[in-house]
Design a protein around this motif. Structure first.
Motif, PDB file in Angstrom:
ATOM      1  N   THR A  43       0.828  -1.208   0.000  1.00  9.13           N
ATOM      2  CA  THR A  43       0.000   0.000   0.000  1.00  9.13           C
ATOM      3  C   THR A  43       0.865   1.262   0.000  1.00  9.13           C
ATOM      4  O   THR A  43       0.439   2.303  -0.527  1.00  9.13           O
ATOM      5  CB  THR A  43      -0.955   0.023   1.210  1.00  9.13           C
ATOM      6  OG1 THR A  43      -0.196  -0.066   2.431  1.00  9.13           O
ATOM      7  CG2 THR A  43      -1.939  -1.148   1.140  1.00  9.13           C
ATOM      8  N   THR A  95      -7.503  -1.359   1.105  1.00 12.39           N
ATOM      9  CA  THR A  95      -8.902  -0.945   1.041  1.00 12.39           C
ATOM     10  C   THR A  95      -9.436  -1.113  -0.381  1.00 12.39           C
ATOM     11  O   THR A  95      -8.668  -1.272  -1.334  1.00 12.39           O
ATOM     12  CB  THR A  95      -9.054   0.526   1.456  1.00 12.39           C
ATOM     13  OG1 THR A  95      -8.350   1.346   0.495  1.00 12.39           O
ATOM     14  CG2 THR A  95      -8.475   0.771   2.842  1.00 12.39           C
ATOM     15  N   ASP A  96     -10.747  -1.058  -0.527  1.00 16.49           N
ATOM     16  CA  ASP A  96     -11.345  -1.132  -1.862  1.00 16.49           C
ATOM     17  C   ASP A  96     -10.869   0.025  -2.729  1.00 16.49           C
ATOM     18  O   ASP A  96     -10.652  -0.137  -3.941  1.00 16.49           O
ATOM     19  CB  ASP A  96     -12.871  -1.109  -1.756  1.00 16.49           C
ATOM     20  CG  ASP A  96     -13.430  -2.381  -1.136  1.00 16.49           C
ATOM     21  OD1 ASP A  96     -12.706  -3.400  -1.133  1.00 16.49           O
ATOM     22  OD2 ASP A  96     -14.572  -2.355  -0.642  1.00 16.49           O
ATOM     23  N   GLU A  97     -10.689   1.192  -2.109  1.00 16.13           N
ATOM     24  CA  GLU A  97     -10.223   2.363  -2.861  1.00 16.13           C
ATOM     25  C   GLU A  97      -8.817   2.143  -3.402  1.00 16.13           C
ATOM     26  O   GLU A  97      -8.529   2.457  -4.574  1.00 16.13           O
ATOM     27  CB  GLU A  97     -10.243   3.597  -1.953  1.00 16.13           C
ATOM     28  CG  GLU A  97      -9.812   4.873  -2.670  1.00 16.13           C
ATOM     29  CD  GLU A  97      -9.787   6.072  -1.727  1.00 16.13           C
ATOM     30  OE1 GLU A  97      -9.558   7.192  -2.216  1.00 16.13           O
ATOM     31  OE2 GLU A  97      -9.995   5.879  -0.507  1.00 16.13           O
ATOM     32  N   ARG A 134      -7.383  -0.748  -3.949  1.00 16.62           N
ATOM     33  CA  ARG A 134      -7.460  -1.787  -4.984  1.00 16.62           C
ATOM     34  C   ARG A 134      -7.922  -1.196  -6.313  1.00 16.62           C
ATOM     35  O   ARG A 134      -7.439  -1.575  -7.382  1.00 16.62           O
ATOM     36  CB  ARG A 134      -8.414  -2.901  -4.549  1.00 16.62           C
ATOM     37  CG  ARG A 134      -7.830  -3.835  -3.506  1.00 16.62           C
ATOM     38  CD  ARG A 134      -8.648  -5.124  -3.406  1.00 16.62           C
ATOM     39  NE  ARG A 134      -8.044  -6.054  -2.450  1.00 16.62           N
ATOM     40  CZ  ARG A 134      -8.327  -6.086  -1.162  1.00 16.62           C
ATOM     41  NH1 ARG A 134      -9.232  -5.246  -0.657  1.00 16.62           N
ATOM     42  NH2 ARG A 134      -7.734  -6.948  -0.363  1.00 16.62           N
ATOM     43  N   GLU A 135      -8.853  -0.260  -6.237  1.00 14.19           N
ATOM     44  CA  GLU A 135      -9.351   0.396  -7.453  1.00 14.19           C
ATOM     45  C   GLU A 135      -8.245   1.207  -8.116  1.00 14.19           C
ATOM     46  O   GLU A 135      -8.103   1.201  -9.342  1.00 14.19           O
ATOM     47  CB  GLU A 135     -10.535   1.291  -7.093  1.00 14.19           C
ATOM     48  CG  GLU A 135     -11.210   1.926  -8.299  1.00 14.19           C
ATOM     49  CD  GLU A 135     -12.422   2.749  -7.935  1.00 14.19           C
ATOM     50  OE1 GLU A 135     -12.876   3.555  -8.770  1.00 14.19           O
ATOM     51  OE2 GLU A 135     -12.917   2.599  -6.787  1.00 14.19           O
ATOM     52  N   VAL A 136      -7.464   1.899  -7.289  1.00 17.82           N
ATOM     53  CA  VAL A 136      -6.327   2.660  -7.820  1.00 17.82           C
ATOM     54  C   VAL A 136      -5.338   1.721  -8.503  1.00 17.82           C
ATOM     55  O   VAL A 136      -4.870   1.977  -9.626  1.00 17.82           O
ATOM     56  CB  VAL A 136      -5.622   3.447  -6.696  1.00 17.82           C
ATOM     57  CG1 VAL A 136      -4.295   4.021  -7.189  1.00 17.82           C
ATOM     58  CG2 VAL A 136      -6.522   4.560  -6.187  1.00 17.82           C
ATOM     59  N   ALA A 189      -5.789  -1.106  -9.813  1.00 19.58           N
ATOM     60  CA  ALA A 189      -6.339  -1.754 -11.001  1.00 19.58           C
ATOM     61  C   ALA A 189      -6.565  -0.791 -12.158  1.00 19.58           C
ATOM     62  O   ALA A 189      -6.871  -1.220 -13.275  1.00 19.58           O
ATOM     63  CB  ALA A 189      -7.662  -2.443 -10.654  1.00 19.58           C
ATOM     64  N   HIS A 190      -6.396   0.509 -11.915  1.00 22.34           N
ATOM     65  CA  HIS A 190      -6.641   1.501 -12.966  1.00 22.34           C
ATOM     66  C   HIS A 190      -5.641   1.312 -14.114  1.00 22.34           C
ATOM     67  O   HIS A 190      -4.464   1.036 -13.890  1.00 22.34           O
ATOM     68  CB  HIS A 190      -6.493   2.908 -12.389  1.00 22.34           C
ATOM     69  CG  HIS A 190      -7.010   3.979 -13.289  1.00 22.34           C
ATOM     70  ND1 HIS A 190      -6.284   4.493 -14.343  1.00 22.34           N
ATOM     71  CD2 HIS A 190      -8.210   4.635 -13.305  1.00 22.34           C
ATOM     72  CE1 HIS A 190      -6.988   5.414 -14.951  1.00 22.34           C
ATOM     73  NE2 HIS A 190      -8.163   5.516 -14.350  1.00 22.34           N
ATOM     74  N   GLN A 241      -1.669   0.483 -14.017  1.00 21.99           N
ATOM     75  CA  GLN A 241      -1.165  -0.768 -14.558  1.00 21.99           C
ATOM     76  C   GLN A 241      -0.148  -0.548 -15.670  1.00 21.99           C
ATOM     77  O   GLN A 241       0.757  -1.361 -15.872  1.00 21.99           O
ATOM     78  CB  GLN A 241      -2.329  -1.622 -15.076  1.00 21.99           C
ATOM     79  CG  GLN A 241      -3.144  -2.276 -13.969  1.00 21.99           C
ATOM     80  CD  GLN A 241      -2.345  -3.278 -13.168  1.00 21.99           C
ATOM     81  OE1 GLN A 241      -1.678  -4.136 -13.732  1.00 21.99           O
ATOM     82  NE2 GLN A 241      -2.408  -3.175 -11.845  1.00 21.99           N
TER      83      GLN A 241
END
Length: 337
Positions: A242, A266-268, A270-272, A274-275, A279
């Protein structure tokens, strides 16, 4: 590309990352401690980056830092990953690395790149005529090689401390342009796939197919850099990562800050991670337990066929970072069996 993975050297790229709540001096001290541990763990080389005007990175005066690290180690090769040549005079680079090569015989590498290692405003502050040097980059690389040649003794301008000193030159790159140049000059080639993975495969193919043997190198030699955060479990590695996610998000958004302590994923976050933009930078970020990272590393070695692998680890706690490099060393030792 098929490869046996045997006897693959493994090395470190160090940025001397400054953690929140610490000072650059702390980061530099930790860099030396890491180099000493890397030497113990069988790493081949320890390269220092060149970055400017970034609070999160203390590796700015690269040649000075190389001297510090080399002086505190015994046998591991220490080098620049790299010297951003358009920021510097070729004569001064030759004098600095000729001096280093004399102080630490057979242990100094000179990796040369043409990126600024900073933003454009800072790049202009470093050297106002920098863009002229960017266009002359191939010629300035040749100029450095000339300064190191023992045959330069009759020249009007000399780097006397460099003449005849053994300091191998490596071409660094993050695009196919550098691949063409490295191949033409017959130099070893190191690719920055740890932050610019998109053109890695094309660059390797161009370099290998166009390589011209030289007095420095008879066959192509490739190094690729990856991000690794290894820990005892996948969950622990994910938490440690993180800090890297926040750091890279700051780079992408232009809000560079000190490296932050790790938190629960956090989900946030993980979203970052995966962007697509994220990537595109961290395609080769291997995070997990020994087993997880080993599988990713072996796949990478098989698909790229590189001669050497270089690792950078953005980790907040020094002890966690040392543990990550220890685990990766075990992985590479096992791939040699």
């Amino acid at each position: 590309m098929e490869t046996t993975h045997k006897n693959i050297p493994y090395s470190v790229l160090e940025l001397a990352t400054v953690a929140a709540g610490s000072k650059p001096a702390d980061a530099l001290e930790n860099s030396l401690k890491l180099a000493q541990k890397a030497e113990e763990l069988g790493y081949t080389r320890f390269w220092l980056a060149e970055h400017h005007n970034m609070v999160s990175i203390a590796s700015s005066a690269t040649s000075v830092l190389i001297s510090y690290i080399a002086g505190g180690t015994q046998k591991i090769k220490i080098g620049s990953g790299g010297i951003m040549l358009p920021n510097h005079s070729p004569l001064i680079v030759a004098e600095q690395f000729g001096t280093l090569g004399s102080l630490f015989p057979g242990r100094i590498d000179l990796g040369l790149g043409r990126a600024p290692g900073t933003d454009q405003v800072t790049a202009h502050a470093i050297r106002s005529d920098r863009m002229q040097s960017v266009y002359k980059f191939p010629e300035e690389v040749s100029q450095i090689q000339k300064y190191f040649s023992a045959d330069n003794k009759g020249a009007q301008v000399r780097a006397t401390v460099a003449e005849g000193v053994e300091v191998p030159v490596y071409m660094l790159g993050s695009s196919t342009d550098s691949a063409h140049l490295a191949a033409k000059k017959g130099l070893p080639y190191a690719f920055a796939s740890h932050f610019a993975p998109a053109q890695l495969m094309d660059a390797l193919a161009i370099y290998r197919s166009n390589f011209q043997p030289s007095e420095y190198l008879q066959e192509p030699y490739t190094i690729a850099c990856i991000n690794v955060i290894a820990a005892d479990t996948d969950e622990e590695a994910e938490k440690i990562s993180t800090s890297m996610i926040r750091m890279m998000f700051g780079v992408l958004t232009g809000q560079i800050d000190y490296m932050q302590a790790p938190t629960e994923m956090t989900d946030e976050l993980r979203e970052v991670a995966a962007h697509p933009a994220f990537q595109s930078m961290l395609k080769y970020a291997f995070v997990g337990s020994k087993e997880t990272v080993k599988k990713q590393t072996e796949d990478f070695l098989q698909s790229t066929g590189v001669n050497e692998i270089m690792v950078v680890s953005h980790v907040y706690h020094h002890e966690d970072r040392v543990n990550s490099y220890r685990i990766f060393s075990e992985i590479m030792q096992e791939t040699k069996q």
